[in-house]
Design an enzyme around this catalytic site. Structure first.
Site, PDB file in Angstrom:
ATOM      1  N   GLU A   1       4.254  -5.488   7.139  1.00 37.88           N
ATOM      2  CA  GLU A   1       3.453  -4.474   7.824  1.00 37.88           C
ATOM      3  C   GLU A   1       3.917  -4.167   9.238  1.00 37.88           C
ATOM      4  O   GLU A   1       3.881  -3.014   9.684  1.00 37.88           O
ATOM      5  CB  GLU A   1       1.967  -4.910   7.875  1.00 37.88           C
ATOM      6  CG  GLU A   1       1.227  -4.760   6.567  1.00 37.88           C
ATOM      7  CD  GLU A   1       1.395  -5.932   5.609  1.00 37.88           C
ATOM      8  OE1 GLU A   1       2.225  -6.828   5.871  1.00 37.88           O
ATOM      9  OE2 GLU A   1       0.696  -5.956   4.597  1.00 37.88           O
TER      10      GLU A   1
ATOM     11  N   GLU B   1      -0.698  -9.456  -0.884  1.00 44.75           N
ATOM     12  CA  GLU B   1      -2.132  -9.737  -0.678  1.00 44.75           C
ATOM     13  C   GLU B   1      -2.892  -9.721  -2.008  1.00 44.75           C
ATOM     14  O   GLU B   1      -3.787 -10.531  -2.239  1.00 44.75           O
ATOM     15  CB  GLU B   1      -2.708  -8.718   0.308  1.00 44.75           C
ATOM     16  CG  GLU B   1      -2.165  -8.944   1.723  1.00 44.75           C
ATOM     17  CD  GLU B   1      -2.436  -7.789   2.668  1.00 44.75           C
ATOM     18  OE1 GLU B   1      -2.054  -6.639   2.332  1.00 44.75           O
ATOM     19  OE2 GLU B   1      -3.011  -8.010   3.737  1.00 44.75           O
TER      20      GLU B   1
ATOM     21  N   ALA C   1       0.869  -1.179   0.000  1.00 47.06           N
ATOM     22  CA  ALA C   1       0.000   0.000   0.000  1.00 47.06           C
ATOM     23  C   ALA C   1       0.901   1.223   0.000  1.00 47.06           C
ATOM     24  O   ALA C   1       2.064   1.146   0.414  1.00 47.06           O
ATOM     25  CB  ALA C   1      -0.883  -0.026   1.234  1.00 47.06           C
TER      26      ALA C   1
HETATM   27  N1  DAK Z   1       4.574   3.235  -0.811  1.00 49.28           N
HETATM   28  C1  DAK Z   1       4.969   4.402  -1.363  1.00 49.28           C
HETATM   29  N2  DAK Z   1       6.120   4.542  -2.056  1.00 49.28           N
HETATM   30  C2  DAK Z   1       6.902   3.474  -2.190  1.00 49.28           C
HETATM   31  C3  DAK Z   1       6.553   2.218  -1.638  1.00 49.28           C
HETATM   32  C4  DAK Z   1       5.319   2.117  -0.919  1.00 49.28           C
HETATM   33  N3  DAK Z   1       4.879   0.968  -0.398  1.00 49.28           N
HETATM   34  N4  DAK Z   1       7.533   1.338  -1.918  1.00 49.28           N
HETATM   35  C5  DAK Z   1       8.456   2.025  -2.634  1.00 49.28           C
HETATM   36  N5  DAK Z   1       8.074   3.297  -2.800  1.00 49.28           N
HETATM   37  C6  DAK Z   1       8.792   4.361  -3.494  1.00 49.28           C
HETATM   38  C7  DAK Z   1       9.998   4.825  -2.698  1.00 49.28           C
HETATM   39  O1  DAK Z   1       9.612   5.776  -1.712  1.00 49.28           O
HETATM   40  C8  DAK Z   1      10.855   5.438  -3.791  1.00 49.28           C
HETATM   41  O2  DAK Z   1      10.320   6.710  -4.125  1.00 49.28           O
HETATM   42  P1  DAK Z   1      11.314   7.974  -4.437  1.00 49.28           P
HETATM   43  O3  DAK Z   1      12.143   8.117  -3.239  1.00 49.28           O
HETATM   44  O4  DAK Z   1      12.075   7.506  -5.663  1.00 49.28           O
HETATM   45  O5  DAK Z   1      10.359   9.087  -4.707  1.00 49.28           O
HETATM   46  C9  DAK Z   1      10.610   4.522  -4.983  1.00 49.28           C
HETATM   47  O6  DAK Z   1       9.361   3.852  -4.695  1.00 49.28           O
HETATM   48  C10 DAK Z   1      11.673   3.452  -5.160  1.00 49.28           C
HETATM   49  O7  DAK Z   1      11.830   2.787  -3.934  1.00 49.28           O
HETATM   50  P2  DAK Z   1      13.226   2.600  -3.196  1.00 49.28           P
HETATM   51  O8  DAK Z   1      14.152   3.716  -3.540  1.00 49.28           O
HETATM   52  O9  DAK Z   1      12.960   2.350  -1.755  1.00 49.28           O
HETATM   53  O10 DAK Z   1      13.758   1.282  -3.918  1.00 49.28           O
HETATM   54  P3  DAK Z   1      14.767   0.211  -3.315  1.00 49.28           P
HETATM   55  O11 DAK Z   1      15.142  -0.677  -4.458  1.00 49.28           O
HETATM   56  O12 DAK Z   1      15.863   0.832  -2.535  1.00 49.28           O
HETATM   57  O13 DAK Z   1      13.902  -0.655  -2.278  1.00 49.28           O
HETATM   58  C11 DAK Z   1      11.925  -1.849  -1.543  1.00 49.28           C
HETATM   59  C12 DAK Z   1      12.817  -1.437  -2.750  1.00 49.28           C
HETATM   60  C13 DAK Z   1      10.681  -2.515  -2.099  1.00 49.28           C
HETATM   61  C14 DAK Z   1      12.694  -2.861  -0.688  1.00 49.28           C
HETATM   62  C15 DAK Z   1      11.591  -0.590  -0.710  1.00 49.28           C
HETATM   63  O14 DAK Z   1      11.047   0.389  -1.601  1.00 49.28           O
HETATM   64  C16 DAK Z   1      10.576  -0.854   0.357  1.00 49.28           C
HETATM   65  O15 DAK Z   1      10.906  -1.390   1.423  1.00 49.28           O
HETATM   66  N6  DAK Z   1       9.336  -0.407   0.116  1.00 49.28           N
HETATM   67  C17 DAK Z   1       8.289  -0.444   1.089  1.00 49.28           C
HETATM   68  C18 DAK Z   1       7.799  -1.858   1.251  1.00 49.28           C
HETATM   69  C19 DAK Z   1       6.693  -1.852   2.256  1.00 49.28           C
HETATM   70  O16 DAK Z   1       6.909  -1.756   3.470  1.00 49.28           O
HETATM   71  N7  DAK Z   1       5.485  -1.839   1.724  1.00 49.28           N
HETATM   72  C20 DAK Z   1       4.306  -1.587   2.505  1.00 49.28           C
HETATM   73  C21 DAK Z   1       3.896  -2.866   3.165  1.00 49.28           C
HETATM   74  S1  DAK Z   1       2.605  -2.507   4.233  1.00 49.28           S
HETATM   75  C22 DAK Z   1      -4.448  -0.690   5.093  1.00 49.28           C
HETATM   76  C23 DAK Z   1      -4.486  -1.989   4.784  1.00 49.28           C
HETATM   77  C24 DAK Z   1      -3.390  -2.600   4.296  1.00 49.28           C
HETATM   78  C25 DAK Z   1      -2.241  -1.911   4.151  1.00 49.28           C
HETATM   79  C26 DAK Z   1      -2.205  -0.603   4.466  1.00 49.28           C
HETATM   80  C27 DAK Z   1      -3.298   0.032   4.936  1.00 49.28           C
HETATM   81  N8  DAK Z   1      -5.554  -0.044   5.600  1.00 49.28           N
HETATM   82  C28 DAK Z   1      -6.565  -0.833   6.193  1.00 49.28           C
HETATM   83  C29 DAK Z   1      -5.600   1.349   5.599  1.00 49.28           C
HETATM   84  C30 DAK Z   1      -1.104  -2.560   3.628  1.00 49.28           C
HETATM   85  C31 DAK Z   1       0.086  -2.139   4.003  1.00 49.28           C
HETATM   86  C32 DAK Z   1       1.242  -2.543   3.304  1.00 49.28           C
HETATM   87  O17 DAK Z   1       1.225  -2.883   2.156  1.00 49.28           O
END
Ligand code: DAK
Length: 257
Positions: free
Chosen positions: A134, A114, A66
């Site tokens: 998460e 998911e 997300a």
């Molecule tokens: N959201 C927003 N931007 C993201 C992103 C994300 N999930 N993942 C990556 N980006 C963006 C980065 O901020 C970066 O943007 P700029 O800085 O270039 O503007 C760009 O994509 C490239 O990412 P990285 O520079 O970080 O790339 P790397 O190769 O160094 O790293 C990575 C890749 C996938 C390991 C890293 O980007 C990462 O850890 N990303 C986040 C992964 C993550 O934690 N995802 C979220 C999981 S939690 C909800 C229900 C469900 C959810 C939420 C709410 N509600 C009920 C409200 C679910 C939550 C999730 O999905």
């Protein structure tokens, strides 16, 4: 169909749905969720479409979760509204009457994992990385992960992945049954097309009912699920497909559905 965060193309009888925010690694924001919903409504109502391949734009990510920037400021009520909309999309994918294959072409994290799990089958590129990170963000999976992951890989492995937030590679995802095949990156879409082509040769109504029987059954106790299987099995005998399939076998020829 006018979509800006999701690409929707129909080639032949396959719908290609591609999350299209490569600069944010295809992170799911509310616009993506709304457009995915529209894409799956179109798939459902288009009789010419017999299967779906869902993927992420670019070579790096399927969907990296997300959108953290968007959800950071959510109140509990906004989080609830977002989760409700996302669950509705996941359910339309899971209940889609056509087979849906996730082509996991890179990071499939959190909401991305998911989304892949809502599909019928997951085929991963060797470069894929999957996980439910998460708890790193102080939240729990909210797009179905606490329920679909244990149903796919078992309770212990699901708890391990969700509680450690470990990111696993494609080989490990295959080993635990989270994905059904692993391919070289350049062969991913062709492999998904091959699997869809195999499914498309079978009786379409039988495929629909098989999916329904499995989905219904996974939500019910075994005894009710088995009764449901009897009813759906019986229904196949009311179709031309059953007549053709069995006649073809007895006449030693390929069935034409
Ligand atoms: N959201 C927003 N931007 C993201 C992103 C994300 N999930 N993942 C990556 N980006 C963006 C980065 O901020 C970066 O943007 P700029 O800085 O270039 O503007 C760009 O994509 C490239 O990412 P990285 O520079 O970080 O790339 P790397 O190769 O160094 O790293 C990575 C890749 C996938 C390991 C890293 O980007 C990462 O850890 N990303 C986040 C992964 C993550 O934690 N995802 C979220 C999981 S939690 C909800 C229900 C469900 C959810 C939420 C709410 N509600 C009920 C409200 C679910 C939550 C999730 O999905």
């Amino acid at each position: 169909m006018e979509l800006s965060n999701v690409k929707y193309e129909v080639k032949g009888t396959t719908a290609y749905v591609t999350v299209n925010r490569p600069k944010a690694l295809n992170a799911l924001n509310i616009d993506v969720i709304a457009e995915l919903k529209r894409a799956f409504e179109a798939i459902e109502s288009d009789d010419a479409v017999t299967g779906v391949i869902l993927s992420g734009e670019g070579e790096k990510a399927f969907v990296a979760g997300a959108d953290i920037a968007q959800m950071k400021e959510y109140s509990a009520l906004e989080a609830r509204a977002m989760a409700t909309a996302a669950h509705s999309v996941m359910n339309s994918i899971e209940e889609c009457t056509k087979p849906v294959i996730a082509a996991v072409n890179g990071f499939a994290l959190g909401g991305g994992c998911e989304l892949a799990m809502a599909c019928d089958i997951r085929i991963a590129s060797e470069t894929a990385r999957m996980g439910q990170p998460e708890v790193n963000l102080g939240i729990i999976p909210g797009f179905g992960g606490t329920q679909r992951l244990p149903r796919l890989v078992g309770k212990g492995m699901a708890k391990y992945l969700i509680m450690t937030a470990e990111m696993i590679d494609a080989a490990e995802a295959y080993r635990i049954g989270l994905v059904q095949k692993v391919t070289a990156p350049g062969e991913l879409i062709a492999e998904c097309e091959k699997v869809l082509a195999t499914i498309n040769k079978k009786g379409p109504f039988a495929i629909k009912l098989a999916k329904k029987a499995i989905n219904n059954g996974m939500q019910a106790d075994q005894s009710s699920a088995l009764k449901n299987e009897i009813e759906l099995f019986a229904l196949t005998f009311a179709t031309d497909e059953q007549e053709e399939g069995m006649a073809a076998f007895l006449e030693k020829r390929a069935a034409e559905f």
